[in-house]
Design a protein around this motif. Structure first.
Motif, short mmCIF file in Angstrom:
data_model
loop_
_atom_site.label_atom_id
_atom_site.label_comp_id
_atom_site.label_asym_id
_atom_site.label_seq_id
_atom_site.Cartn_x
_atom_site.Cartn_y
_atom_site.Cartn_z
N ALA A 97 0.86 -1.18 0.00
CA ALA A 97 0.00 0.00 0.00
C ALA A 97 0.90 1.23 0.00
O ALA A 97 2.12 1.11 0.16
N PRO A 98 0.31 2.43 -0.18
CA PRO A 98 1.16 3.63 -0.17
C PRO A 98 1.99 3.77 1.10
O PRO A 98 3.11 4.28 1.06
N ARG A 99 1.48 3.31 2.24
CA ARG A 99 2.21 3.44 3.49
C ARG A 99 3.19 2.31 3.74
O ARG A 99 4.13 2.46 4.51
N ALA A 100 2.98 1.16 3.11
CA ALA A 100 3.83 0.00 3.36
C ALA A 100 4.19 -0.67 2.05
O ALA A 100 3.31 -0.97 1.23
N ARG A 101 5.49 -0.91 1.85
CA ARG A 101 5.93 -1.59 0.63
C ARG A 101 7.27 -2.27 0.88
O ARG A 101 7.99 -1.95 1.83
N VAL A 102 7.59 -3.22 0.00
CA VAL A 102 8.85 -3.95 0.09
C VAL A 102 9.84 -3.31 -0.89
O VAL A 102 9.55 -3.19 -2.08
N LEU A 103 10.99 -2.93 -0.38
CA LEU A 103 12.02 -2.31 -1.20
C LEU A 103 12.73 -3.37 -2.05
O LEU A 103 12.64 -4.57 -1.76
N PRO A 104 13.44 -2.95 -3.10
CA PRO A 104 14.12 -3.93 -3.96
C PRO A 104 15.09 -4.85 -3.23
O PRO A 104 15.30 -5.98 -3.66
N ASN A 105 15.66 -4.40 -2.12
CA ASN A 105 16.60 -5.26 -1.38
C ASN A 105 15.89 -6.17 -0.38
O ASN A 105 16.55 -6.86 0.40
#
Length: 201
Positions: A72-80
């Protein structure tokens, strides 16, 4: 470890030739999460780092309380593989898990997130007469700290600046010791907090 580069050479009286071969050993994933326990205030940023090793490189997946975490806009998984929560809310508290898997197997590491909610505060004043004694103006402080996961709210109130002549009267007047009244109407609350079906301590 036997992994690495190997060089094969062949030669005769005419000349020589060499070939480099790289040996990569496949392995099941091994995953770690840090921090394993995090406590933040409401509105703060949260970073949960997930580090996974394995060959082939494992795919990562974050889950919360057993369910796949929806970005969601507040929570996401970064590429690493790091889980980012931009502004934590009390409802974000709970157990998180980073799952890693490749064709040789899978592994999981867990983290616990605690979010400290900030209490809502109200300040008012009391004016009047108690048993013919002038009450004057006293300060009323109230706060409500909600715990969405437990479904409870901690309600606290206090009175300050009580005149010395009125103090002894308050020991017998139970009603004035708790001067915060709770409204359970369906609309906006004009004289207190709206905490329908709340559990009060």
């Amino acid at each position: 470890s036997d992994a690495g580069q190997y060089r094969c050479m062949a030669e005769n009286e005419v000349g020589s030739v060499a070939k480099l071969v790289r040996l990569v050993l496949q392995s099941a994933p091994r995953v770690q999460v840090h921090p394993r326990a995090a406590a933040v205030g409401a509105g703060q940023r949260v970073l949960l780092h997930c580090e996974a090793r394995g060959q082939p490189p494992p795919a990562l997946e974050w889950r919360r309380d057993g369910a796949v975490l929806q970005e969601a806009p507040r929570a996401r998984v970064l590429p690493n593989g790091t889980l980012l929560i931009r502004a934590a809310r009390p409802e974000d508290a709970g157990g998180y898990a980073c799952h890693a898997h490749n064709p040789l197997g899978s592994d999981v590491a867990h983290a616990l997130l605690t979010v400290r909610a900030e209490p809502r505060r109200v300040r008012g004043s009391l004016v009047g007469i108690i048993n013919a004694q002038e009450f004057g103006v006293a300060t009323l402080n109230a706060s409500v700290l909600e715990d969405p996961r437990a479904g409870t709210a901690d309600v606290r109130s206090s009175i300050q600046s009580i005149p010395p002549s009125v103090g002894p009267l308050m020991r017998v007047l139970v009603a004035i010791v708790a001067p915060v009244y709770w409204s359970f109407t369906g609309g906006d609350t004009h004289s207190g907090f709206l905490l329908t079906q709340g559990t009060f301590r």
